[in-house]
Each structure stands twice: as structure tokens, then as C-alpha cells.
Design a protein around this motif. Sequence first.
Motif, short mmCIF file in Angstrom:
data_model
loop_
_atom_site.label_atom_id
_atom_site.label_comp_id
_atom_site.label_asym_id
_atom_site.label_seq_id
_atom_site.Cartn_x
_atom_site.Cartn_y
_atom_site.Cartn_z
N TYR A 151 0.84 -1.20 0.00
CA TYR A 151 0.00 0.00 0.00
C TYR A 151 0.87 1.25 0.00
CZ TYR A 151 1.14 0.92 4.89
OH TYR A 151 1.82 1.21 6.05
N PHE A 152 0.25 2.37 -0.29
CA PHE A 152 0.90 3.67 -0.12
C PHE A 152 -0.15 4.67 0.33
CE2 PHE A 152 -0.52 3.62 -4.51
CZ PHE A 152 -1.05 4.89 -4.72
N GLU A 153 0.31 5.77 0.89
CA GLU A 153 -0.59 6.82 1.34
C GLU A 153 -0.47 8.01 0.39
OE1 GLU A 153 -0.17 7.74 5.48
OE2 GLU A 153 0.34 5.66 5.98
N THR A 154 -1.57 8.65 0.11
CA THR A 154 -1.55 9.78 -0.82
C THR A 154 -2.60 10.81 -0.42
OG1 THR A 154 -1.61 10.39 -3.17
CG2 THR A 154 -3.22 8.77 -2.43
N THR A 155 -2.40 12.01 -0.91
CA THR A 155 -3.34 13.11 -0.68
C THR A 155 -3.73 13.69 -2.03
OG1 THR A 155 -2.29 13.65 1.43
CG2 THR A 155 -3.67 15.35 0.45
N VAL A 156 -5.01 13.99 -2.21
CA VAL A 156 -5.49 14.53 -3.48
C VAL A 156 -4.86 15.89 -3.72
CG1 VAL A 156 -7.52 15.27 -4.77
CG2 VAL A 156 -7.65 13.26 -3.29
N LYS A 157 -4.21 16.03 -4.89
CA LYS A 157 -3.50 17.24 -5.26
C LYS A 157 -4.20 17.96 -6.42
CE LYS A 157 0.06 16.71 -2.50
NZ LYS A 157 0.40 17.68 -1.45
N PRO A 158 -3.89 19.25 -6.66
CA PRO A 158 -4.53 19.99 -7.77
C PRO A 158 -4.36 19.32 -9.12
CG PRO A 158 -3.45 21.52 -6.29
CD PRO A 158 -3.06 20.14 -5.82
N TYR A 159 -3.17 18.70 -9.38
CA TYR A 159 -2.96 18.10 -10.70
C TYR A 159 -3.80 16.84 -10.91
CZ TYR A 159 0.39 14.87 -8.47
OH TYR A 159 1.00 13.93 -7.68
N HIS A 160 -4.35 16.27 -9.80
CA HIS A 160 -5.27 15.16 -9.95
C HIS A 160 -6.53 15.59 -10.68
CE1 HIS A 160 -3.35 13.04 -6.23
NE2 HIS A 160 -2.76 12.70 -7.36
N PHE A 161 -6.86 16.89 -10.58
CA PHE A 161 -8.02 17.44 -11.27
C PHE A 161 -7.63 17.95 -12.66
CE2 PHE A 161 -8.77 17.70 -6.78
CZ PHE A 161 -10.11 17.41 -6.61
N LYS A 162 -6.51 18.67 -12.70
CA LYS A 162 -6.08 19.31 -13.95
C LYS A 162 -5.73 18.28 -15.02
CE LYS A 162 -2.53 22.39 -15.81
NZ LYS A 162 -1.32 23.19 -15.49
N ASP A 163 -4.96 17.27 -14.66
CA ASP A 163 -4.49 16.29 -15.64
C ASP A 163 -5.34 15.02 -15.69
OD1 ASP A 163 -2.40 18.01 -16.16
OD2 ASP A 163 -1.05 17.05 -14.73
N ASN A 164 -6.31 14.91 -14.74
CA ASN A 164 -7.14 13.71 -14.66
C ASN A 164 -6.30 12.44 -14.65
OD1 ASN A 164 -9.75 14.76 -14.41
ND2 ASN A 164 -9.91 15.13 -16.60
N ARG A 165 -5.30 12.45 -13.77
CA ARG A 165 -4.46 11.27 -13.61
C ARG A 165 -3.94 11.23 -12.18
NH1 ARG A 165 0.47 12.56 -17.69
NH2 ARG A 165 -1.33 12.65 -19.12
N MET A 166 -3.62 10.05 -11.69
CA MET A 166 -3.05 9.91 -10.36
C MET A 166 -1.79 9.06 -10.44
SD MET A 166 -4.36 8.17 -6.82
CE MET A 166 -3.28 6.76 -7.10
N TYR A 167 -0.65 9.68 -10.10
CA TYR A 167 0.63 9.00 -10.18
C TYR A 167 0.81 8.07 -8.98
CZ TYR A 167 2.22 11.92 -14.01
OH TYR A 167 2.36 12.53 -15.23
N LEU A 168 1.46 6.93 -9.23
CA LEU A 168 1.84 6.02 -8.17
C LEU A 168 3.26 6.36 -7.73
CD1 LEU A 168 0.63 2.60 -9.65
CD2 LEU A 168 -0.69 4.30 -8.38
N PRO A 169 3.57 6.28 -6.44
CA PRO A 169 4.95 6.52 -5.99
C PRO A 169 5.91 5.60 -6.75
CG PRO A 169 3.48 6.41 -4.12
CD PRO A 169 2.67 5.99 -5.31
N MET A 170 7.03 6.15 -7.18
CA MET A 170 7.97 5.36 -7.99
C MET A 170 8.44 4.10 -7.28
SD MET A 170 10.46 7.86 -10.12
CE MET A 170 9.85 8.67 -11.60
N SER A 171 8.78 4.22 -5.99
CA SER A 171 9.27 3.05 -5.26
C SER A 171 8.20 1.98 -5.16
CB SER A 171 9.75 3.47 -3.86
OG SER A 171 8.71 4.12 -3.15
#
Length: 249
Positions: A151-171
Motif C-alpha cells: 500500500y501507499f498513502e496519498t493526498t489529493v493534489k490539484p494536478y489530480h483534477f487538472k491532468d485527470n491522472r493519479m501517479y503512483l509513488p515510484m518506489s
Amino acid sequence: MKQTEVLPSKPHFFKPLIPGFHQEFLIPVAFLKYLNGKDHVKAVLRSPEGKVWTVKINGRRIESGWAEFAREHGLQVGDFLVFGHAGDMVFDVMVFDSSGSEREYPHFNVKEEKESWEEEPEKKVTRELTRKKKAMHSSERKATLAIKNPYFETTVKPYHFKDNRMYLPMSFARSNGLNNRVDNCKITLMNQKGRSWSAYLKRKFSCGSAYIGIGWAEFRIQNKLKKGDSFIVELINNGRNPQFLFRRK
């Protein structure tokens, strides 16, 4: 009359990455004057997302932690790095790709770093307040530790709306083989109520980052996600079509 040189309050330097940068990264000679002759000392590299890496500066060379920083950020030949010296051997680092655009990264989970040098009183107070705040959420931490899947923890960021994508942590993506999936790999997103949405996992080839593309906007809208919402994202099935469970914190 000789003019007195005025040093900037936060000096910067930038460097393009050339072959071999993983093994050796050198600070420009002209920049050493801002370090007051410090040598063989520990320093901190601080990313825009808030995570810190402890490294060692040996002469001009940054080592003992540099390779990990480069790996976590997916650095590659042709990238440009900008270092801003914030004082006390702390450097704010920005990453630009070969097109000159600043590279975006998913939110890092900031973990408390063990410092081996003596801290200033103000920093000690700040660290103590952080410890007390974390202690208030002990039950939440225990629940997190009970998770048996990756699992990983994340917080909704502005680019989640602007780019309509959610990045996964690289590690996280690398350790679970998600960044090597065929582009447009079909996945399933689930909320805590058990409802599911189809989506697709994609790759950003400029940096190798994996992200949730098509399907993310619908999931975000129907679950009424807003900026600042925090989640634990659990990989409950890592088969041919991975499944992710989103749990609000």
C-alpha cells in the motif's frame, strides 16, 4: 574603490546530468564559497514534495545517499537539476526534464529522519511538536500497520483534477512491477463500500512514472474526492488486471 561582493541569501546552482551521474555528482567549484569551506559533512537534499534524503558532501562530491535520491526520482541523462542552498547544509532540489519543464512527482510520505548532528533549539521544538501530533494518531497508525497487502498513502493534489491522472509513488510501482506493465493495462479501483470502477494504468515515458489515467476522473467524481483528502491505497490483487482499494484516512 573595490566593490564588496554581495552574496545571495539563497544561492542556487544548476547542472545537467551526464553519463555516470549515478556514481558521481560534483558541486560546481564556484559554488563552494557558499558552503564556508565545509568538507566531509552531512547535508540534506529536500524534494518539492517534502521528503528528505541525508547525504554526505566529500569535497565537491555528493555521496552516501545520492544514488538513492537519483533512483527515487527516476533521474536520467539529459535532465537538469537546480539546487537551492537554504542554509545549514540543506538543499532544495528541483528536477527539469530535457524539454525544460519541471517534472511532477506523486506525493511522498514524509517519514521522520534520524539526524546525527546537533539541531538548533527551534528545530528541536518543531520536531517535538511533530512527535506529539503523530502520537495523537496512534490508533490510525496501528490500523495502517495491520494492512497485509502492499500500500501507499496519498493526498489529493490539484494536478489530480487538472491532468485527470493519479501517479503512483515510484518506489511502490517498481517494487510491485507496475511500471513495467504494458501501457493501458486494465485495472480496477474500489472504494470502501465495495463498489468498483474500471480504469487503465499508463506510463509516462519521459520519467518512467506509472499513473492511473482513463477511469480516474470518473472514480474521483463519483466518490466526491476533493483537494486535501487523504487515502491509503492498497494493492489487493496484483494479477493480470491489478485491483486497488481506496480507504479514506
